[in-house]
Design a protein around this motif. Sequence first.
Motif, PDB file in Angstrom:
ATOM      1  N   GLY A  34     -41.123  15.743 -28.693  1.00 47.17           N
ATOM      2  CA  GLY A  34     -41.872  15.325 -29.863  1.00 47.17           C
ATOM      3  C   GLY A  34     -41.264  15.670 -31.198  1.00 47.17           C
ATOM      4  O   GLY A  34     -41.904  15.453 -32.236  1.00 47.17           O
ATOM      5  N   ALA A  35     -40.066  16.202 -31.232  1.00 51.02           N
ATOM      6  CA  ALA A  35     -39.432  16.526 -32.513  1.00 51.02           C
ATOM      7  C   ALA A  35     -39.018  15.244 -33.229  1.00 51.02           C
ATOM      8  O   ALA A  35     -38.749  14.216 -32.597  1.00 51.02           O
ATOM      9  CB  ALA A  35     -38.216  17.417 -32.283  1.00 51.02           C
ATOM     10  N   SER A  36     -38.988  15.311 -34.547  1.00 47.72           N
ATOM     11  CA  SER A  36     -38.511  14.169 -35.317  1.00 47.72           C
ATOM     12  C   SER A  36     -37.005  14.026 -35.146  1.00 47.72           C
ATOM     13  O   SER A  36     -36.328  14.959 -34.704  1.00 47.72           O
ATOM     14  CB  SER A  36     -38.840  14.355 -36.795  1.00 47.72           C
ATOM     15  N   ILE A  37     -36.493  12.855 -35.529  1.00 50.81           N
ATOM     16  CA  ILE A  37     -35.058  12.619 -35.382  1.00 50.81           C
ATOM     17  C   ILE A  37     -34.266  13.609 -36.229  1.00 50.81           C
ATOM     18  O   ILE A  37     -33.261  14.173 -35.776  1.00 50.81           O
ATOM     19  CB  ILE A  37     -34.718  11.169 -35.765  1.00 50.81           C
ATOM     20  N   GLU A  38     -34.724  13.833 -37.460  1.00 48.94           N
ATOM     21  CA  GLU A  38     -34.002  14.755 -38.349  1.00 48.94           C
ATOM     22  C   GLU A  38     -33.990  16.169 -37.771  1.00 48.94           C
ATOM     23  O   GLU A  38     -32.955  16.843 -37.772  1.00 48.94           O
ATOM     24  CB  GLU A  38     -34.643  14.753 -39.740  1.00 48.94           C
ATOM     25  N   ARG A  39     -35.138  16.617 -37.294  1.00 51.13           N
ATOM     26  CA  ARG A  39     -35.200  17.982 -36.740  1.00 51.13           C
ATOM     27  C   ARG A  39     -34.411  18.073 -35.440  1.00 51.13           C
ATOM     28  O   ARG A  39     -33.741  19.081 -35.178  1.00 51.13           O
ATOM     29  CB  ARG A  39     -36.651  18.386 -36.497  1.00 51.13           C
ATOM     30  N   ALA A  40     -34.481  17.020 -34.624  1.00 52.44           N
ATOM     31  CA  ALA A  40     -33.742  17.034 -33.360  1.00 52.44           C
ATOM     32  C   ALA A  40     -32.244  17.167 -33.612  1.00 52.44           C
ATOM     33  O   ALA A  40     -31.552  17.944 -32.946  1.00 52.44           O
ATOM     34  CB  ALA A  40     -34.033  15.776 -32.555  1.00 52.44           C
ATOM     35  N   TRP A  41     -31.734  16.404 -34.594  1.00 52.62           N
ATOM     36  CA  TRP A  41     -30.305  16.498 -34.883  1.00 52.62           C
ATOM     37  C   TRP A  41     -29.950  17.856 -35.477  1.00 52.62           C
ATOM     38  O   TRP A  41     -28.916  18.445 -35.154  1.00 52.62           O
ATOM     39  CB  TRP A  41     -29.869  15.392 -35.823  1.00 52.62           C
ATOM     40  N   ALA A  42     -30.813  18.373 -36.364  1.00 52.72           N
ATOM     41  CA  ALA A  42     -30.542  19.680 -36.966  1.00 52.72           C
ATOM     42  C   ALA A  42     -30.506  20.775 -35.908  1.00 52.72           C
ATOM     43  O   ALA A  42     -29.628  21.656 -35.933  1.00 52.72           O
ATOM     44  CB  ALA A  42     -31.601  19.999 -38.025  1.00 52.72           C
ATOM     45  N   LEU A  43     -31.432  20.739 -34.960  1.00 56.69           N
ATOM     46  CA  LEU A  43     -31.447  21.738 -33.886  1.00 56.69           C
ATOM     47  C   LEU A  43     -30.219  21.606 -33.004  1.00 56.69           C
ATOM     48  O   LEU A  43     -29.629  22.606 -32.583  1.00 56.69           O
ATOM     49  CB  LEU A  43     -32.720  21.587 -33.047  1.00 56.69           C
ATOM     50  N   SER A  44     -29.836  20.356 -32.713  1.00 57.14           N
ATOM     51  CA  SER A  44     -28.644  20.132 -31.885  1.00 57.14           C
ATOM     52  C   SER A  44     -27.396  20.678 -32.564  1.00 57.14           C
ATOM     53  O   SER A  44     -26.580  21.361 -31.945  1.00 57.14           O
ATOM     54  CB  SER A  44     -28.484  18.637 -31.603  1.00 57.14           C
ATOM     55  N   ALA A  45     -27.263  20.375 -33.864  1.00 56.65           N
ATOM     56  CA  ALA A  45     -26.083  20.841 -34.594  1.00 56.65           C
ATOM     57  C   ALA A  45     -26.055  22.365 -34.683  1.00 56.65           C
ATOM     58  O   ALA A  45     -25.007  22.994 -34.518  1.00 56.65           O
ATOM     59  CB  ALA A  45     -26.059  20.227 -35.991  1.00 56.65           C
TER      60      ALA A  45
END
Length: 294
Positions: free
Chosen positions: A194-205
């Motif tokens: 359920g994370a947003s796209i922006e948060r998902a990418w930030a967490l991945s990075a």
Amino acid sequence: MRASGSGGRDDAAIETATRLAVLLGAGLSGPTAWRHLAVQGDALVVDAARVAEAGGDVAGVLRSGEGAWGDIAAAWSVATAVGAPLAESLRSAVTALRDAREVKAEIAVALAEPVATARLLTLLPVLGLPLGSLLGLDPLRVVAEPLGACALLAGLVLLAASVISTPHLARRARPDDGIPGWDAELVAMALASGASIERAWALSAAARGADAEPTAGIATALELSARAGAPAVELLRGEAWLARHRARATGREAAARLSTRLLVPLGVCTLPAFLLLAVVPAVLGVVRSTSLPL
């Protein structure tokens, strides 16, 4: 590719992550699952169990490990940050890690044959002088004379160039140590919870220790998801699989090109070195034995 010892550590890390996923899927809590695994005596797992019991940063402990432990730490970090089920997240990570290991193993096998052949042929010039001695041509005495010494020096220079260039070409043909598509896997893991796209990418990075924009493959998958209403998670996992497939094909092509490229040092360095270190001293030895001036 990593060395075989590193590959063994990767296999051990993946095996531990698989067992951890099974224990968590059976309903055990994180600290309890780590405590059961710590019985095996692995120092990193023991540290992770201790930190888990204290409610600390398990991902930080895992990052201190080598090889696949860093990737497992990234998956653990993203899953805990978004509240994703750890068992499912670890299973996804293990699947990706095993697939990546298979890709690297296939590439390593493909590269091994041309490299081994090149190394074997590099030994031929070294055998020149001993072979001449066995034939009774006395090349060692010949190389002490001006013309023979020049041939010996030039042959050694060419041999050194061959020895240096062959590993260099092999290193260029090896794939990167990273897992193809791993960034897409982590983004998909975060989005699935359920994370947003922006948060998902930030967490991945952050989990990968990278500071970069989404790759073209991720951007395409997300754009297609938004335009067509297709599940972004499945598109990203499909992109990750395609990235590993492309890595396998690229690795095989690199191995095929390596076989051709190794012909350059063979023709320019190894064969001339063999002539200078084996044939020339032998010929000079024959001329010397006939008492003709050199």
